[in-house]
Scaffold this active site. Structure first.
Site, mmCIF file in Angstrom:
data_model
loop_
_atom_site.group_PDB
_atom_site.id
_atom_site.type_symbol
_atom_site.label_atom_id
_atom_site.label_comp_id
_atom_site.label_asym_id
_atom_site.label_seq_id
_atom_site.Cartn_x
_atom_site.Cartn_y
_atom_site.Cartn_z
ATOM 1 N N HIS A 6 0.839 -1.437 0.125
ATOM 2 C CA HIS A 6 0.059 -0.060 0.089
ATOM 3 C C HIS A 6 0.991 1.372 0.141
ATOM 4 C CE1 HIS A 6 -2.455 3.141 2.236
ATOM 5 N NE2 HIS A 6 -3.293 2.725 1.125
ATOM 6 N N HIS A 49 -0.860 11.014 -2.139
ATOM 7 C CA HIS A 49 -2.229 10.595 -1.665
ATOM 8 C C HIS A 49 -3.037 11.914 -1.519
ATOM 9 C CE1 HIS A 49 -4.820 9.684 1.624
ATOM 10 N NE2 HIS A 49 -5.050 8.460 1.142
HETATM 11 O O1 G3P Z 1 -6.902 1.820 -2.559
HETATM 12 C C1 G3P Z 1 -6.882 1.447 -1.285
HETATM 13 C C2 G3P Z 1 -6.802 2.339 -0.432
HETATM 14 O O2 G3P Z 1 -5.581 3.275 -0.518
HETATM 15 C C3 G3P Z 1 -7.641 3.483 -0.227
HETATM 16 O O3 G3P Z 1 -7.377 4.495 0.663
HETATM 17 O O4 G3P Z 1 -7.003 6.721 1.801
HETATM 18 O O5 G3P Z 1 -5.250 4.689 1.538
HETATM 19 O O6 G3P Z 1 -6.008 5.826 -0.580
HETATM 20 P P1 G3P Z 1 -6.228 5.521 0.852
HETATM 21 CA CA CA Z 2 -4.884 4.682 -2.031
#
Ligand code: G3P
Ligand code: CA
Length: 249
Positions: A6, A49
């Site tokens: 992630h 992000h």
């Molecule tokens: O794509 C999964 C996740 O990344 C969504 O939440 O806020 O971490 O972008 P966020």
């Molecule tokens: Ca994300």
């Protein structure tokens, strides 16, 4: 259970940076890497992000108010005196292109367009993906169903994951015809029985940058999540799960 990094290996390296992506790409069994894209003032695709630069860089302000040149001056503290910069999507493809083309890795590109609409972002990313010849290894995702719908029109073979908090809302949007073939819910908002998720790819994310393993040191029970119908997880620290999970499965 398939494991994705992630924002790269974002527990040990700054999220959404080339170093975090390189570390993830070095993991042998990883399914893929997730990252977030936005558009600069001059229309360049960059990987970040938040809609503001404040949290992850030494700058202040809305991402969309910076040109690429201005954005590249901002510093990301990578520790031990090291500095990183916000990567462009082109730089990410320079880094990962070979692995993507050789089907050694997948890339989940999340379009961060729920707050800023970023007109033209879908065309830009689909064009770039095709120019790089990596389309078979890409999963696009967004909380914004209309954006996925647009990608599907641009590329009828595109693989799409629809994001939301509750898995029932993901399914509702998928059935609404946005073209998604996978559900991307919050891992703790599985409000449907496992049977109702049968046959679906369910890639679960956790709480933003405060993932369980980051805030408490606790680990996710991947076997339990699998029984709940989750097929894939996005983890900040995939390397921590690697040895035991990949050896066991
Ligand atoms: O794509 C999964 C996740 O990344 C969504 O939440 O806020 O971490 O972008 P966020
Ligand atoms: Ca994300």
């Amino acid at each position: 259970m398939k494991i994705w990094a992630h924002r790269g290996c974002s527990q040990r390296y700054p999220e959404n940076t080339l170093s975090a992506f390189q570390k993830a790409a070095d993991l042998q069994e990883l399914a893929g890497i997730e990252l977030d894209i936005q558009l600069t003032k001059d229309g360049k695709l960059v990987v970040i992000h938040d809609e503001r630069v404040d949290r992850t860089t030494n700058g202040t302000g809305e991402l969309s108010s910076f040109s690429l040149k201005e954005l590249k001056k901002l510093e990301i503290d990578a520790g031990r005196g090291q500095i990183e910069r916000i990567p462009t999507m082109e730089e990410v493809f320079d880094l990962l292109g070979d692995k993507l083309r050789n089907h050694k890795l997948k890339l989940n590109i999340e379009l961060k367009n729920s707050i800023c609409p970023y007109t033209g972002m879908e065309e830009k990313i689909v064009d770039m993906v095709h120019n790089r010849g990596v389309q078979d290894s890409i999963v696009y995702s967004s909380f914004y169903a209309k954006s996925l719908e647009k990608i599907k029109i641009l590329d009828s073979d595109a693989r799409l994951g629809i994001l939301d908090v509750k898995v029932s809302d993901c399914l509702y949007k998928l059935k609404g015809g946005c073209g998604a073939d996978a559900l991307h819910p919050f891992g703790k908002a599985l409000d449907l029985a496992t049977e109702e998720l049968e046959g679906y790819t369910v890639r679960a994310w956790f709480t933003g940058h405060l993932y369980p393993e980051k805030s408490t040191g606790a680990k996710l029970d991947l076997d339990k999540l699998k029984k709940q119908g989750i097929t894939d997880v996005f983890l900040n620290e995939p390397e921590r799960y690697a040895s035991e999970h990949w050896l066991r499965n």
